[in-house]
Motif scaffolding. Structure first.
Motif, PDB file in Angstrom:
ATOM      1  N   ALA A   1     -14.000   4.714  -7.065  1.00 60.94           N
ATOM      2  CA  ALA A   1     -13.316   3.414  -7.106  1.00 60.94           C
ATOM      3  C   ALA A   1     -14.224   2.299  -6.590  1.00 60.94           C
ATOM      4  O   ALA A   1     -14.167   1.174  -7.088  1.00 60.94           O
TER       5      ALA A   1
ATOM      6  N   THR B   1      -3.443  10.489   1.768  1.00 65.04           N
ATOM      7  CA  THR B   1      -4.195   9.689   0.815  1.00 65.04           C
ATOM      8  C   THR B   1      -3.551   8.315   0.780  1.00 65.04           C
ATOM      9  O   THR B   1      -2.324   8.202   0.814  1.00 65.04           O
TER      10      THR B   1
ATOM     11  N   GLY C   1      -7.231   5.624  -8.806  1.00 62.03           N
ATOM     12  CA  GLY C   1      -7.587   4.424  -8.053  1.00 62.03           C
ATOM     13  C   GLY C   1      -7.252   4.493  -6.574  1.00 62.03           C
ATOM     14  O   GLY C   1      -7.242   3.463  -5.893  1.00 62.03           O
ATOM     15  N   TRP C   2      -6.981   5.714  -6.046  1.00 62.64           N
ATOM     16  CA  TRP C   2      -6.732   5.853  -4.604  1.00 62.64           C
ATOM     17  C   TRP C   2      -7.933   5.308  -3.840  1.00 62.64           C
ATOM     18  O   TRP C   2      -9.036   5.200  -4.376  1.00 62.64           O
ATOM     19  N   LEU C   3      -7.731   4.956  -2.566  1.00 61.72           N
ATOM     20  CA  LEU C   3      -8.800   4.307  -1.810  1.00 61.72           C
ATOM     21  C   LEU C   3      -9.480   5.214  -0.792  1.00 61.72           C
ATOM     22  O   LEU C   3     -10.692   5.289  -0.741  1.00 61.72           O
TER      23      LEU C   3
ATOM     24  N   GLY D   1      -3.597   4.219  -0.950  1.00 60.42           N
ATOM     25  CA  GLY D   1      -4.022   3.338  -2.041  1.00 60.42           C
ATOM     26  C   GLY D   1      -3.159   2.097  -2.070  1.00 60.42           C
ATOM     27  O   GLY D   1      -2.288   1.917  -1.218  1.00 60.42           O
TER      28      GLY D   1
ATOM     29  N   GLU E   1       0.848  -1.169   0.000  1.00 62.16           N
ATOM     30  CA  GLU E   1       0.000   0.000   0.000  1.00 62.16           C
ATOM     31  C   GLU E   1       0.896   1.235   0.000  1.00 62.16           C
ATOM     32  O   GLU E   1       2.047   1.165   0.403  1.00 62.16           O
TER      33      GLU E   1
ATOM     34  N   PRO F   1      -3.604   2.799 -10.176  1.00 60.55           N
ATOM     35  CA  PRO F   1      -3.530   2.602  -8.727  1.00 60.55           C
ATOM     36  C   PRO F   1      -2.877   3.751  -7.961  1.00 60.55           C
ATOM     37  O   PRO F   1      -3.188   3.968  -6.794  1.00 60.55           O
ATOM     38  N   HIS F   2      -1.995   4.513  -8.614  1.00 57.33           N
ATOM     39  CA  HIS F   2      -1.322   5.622  -7.935  1.00 57.33           C
ATOM     40  C   HIS F   2      -2.005   6.958  -8.180  1.00 57.33           C
ATOM     41  O   HIS F   2      -1.540   7.994  -7.724  1.00 57.33           O
TER      42      HIS F   2
ATOM     43  N   ASN G   1     -12.986   6.847  -1.680  1.00 59.05           N
ATOM     44  CA  ASN G   1     -13.099   7.077  -3.117  1.00 59.05           C
ATOM     45  C   ASN G   1     -14.312   6.319  -3.656  1.00 59.05           C
ATOM     46  O   ASN G   1     -14.213   5.163  -4.059  1.00 59.05           O
TER      47      ASN G   1
ATOM     48  N   VAL H   1      -8.733   0.836  -9.819  1.00 57.17           N
ATOM     49  CA  VAL H   1      -7.554   0.431  -9.027  1.00 57.17           C
ATOM     50  C   VAL H   1      -6.522  -0.211  -9.943  1.00 57.17           C
ATOM     51  O   VAL H   1      -5.326   0.035  -9.806  1.00 57.17           O
TER      52      VAL H   1
END
Length: 126
Positions: A83, A24, A98-100, A26, A14, A94-95, A80, A90
């Motif tokens: 997402a 932030t 697609g952050w979480l 992800g 992660e 992903p960077h 997010n 994602v």
């Protein structure tokens, strides 16, 4: 694979980008690739307290279900929703998109990896 140098990485694959007291979080491109097609995200609830090293959600792919592990102590500020509605983000970015989730950080642990150390870690897995 290049990993952004403006964030830190965990051995759980992660990333966390800290800006003041807000971060932030992800999963890394390595994790997204290893998981395969992400089909479902269970993210922590806004307002939830999270503790470094403990599970705070799940990421499900066509291959497996994995825990999301908090990279720091703090409180969840946002998730997010894009997402959650389109988990393929994602895999696609992903960077970026697609952050979480974001969190107000109370403690960022020592021992998080910079981009070079994380790259070395994942090259050892291949």
């Amino acid at each position: 694979m290049d990993y952004p140098s403006d964030r830190r990485y965990t051995a759980d694959h992660e990333w966390i980008a800290v800006d003041g007291e807000v971060a932030t979080v992800g999963v890394t491109a390595y994790a997204a690739e290893a998981l395969g097609d992400v089909v479902y995200l269970e993210l922590p609830e806004v307002g939830a307290a999270v503790t470094v090293g403990t599970s705070c959600g799940e990421i499900e792919s066509t291959k497996s279900v994995s825990d999301l592990v908090s990279p720091a102590d703090g409180e969840i500020l946002t998730v997010n929703d894009d997402a959650v509605e389109s988990p393929e983000k994602v895999n696609a970015d992903p960077h970026g998109e697609g952050w979480l989730y974001t969190m107000r950080v109370t403690t960022v642990p020592d021992g998080l990896l910079d981009a070079a150390a994380y790259t070395e870690l994942v090259q050892g897995h291949s």
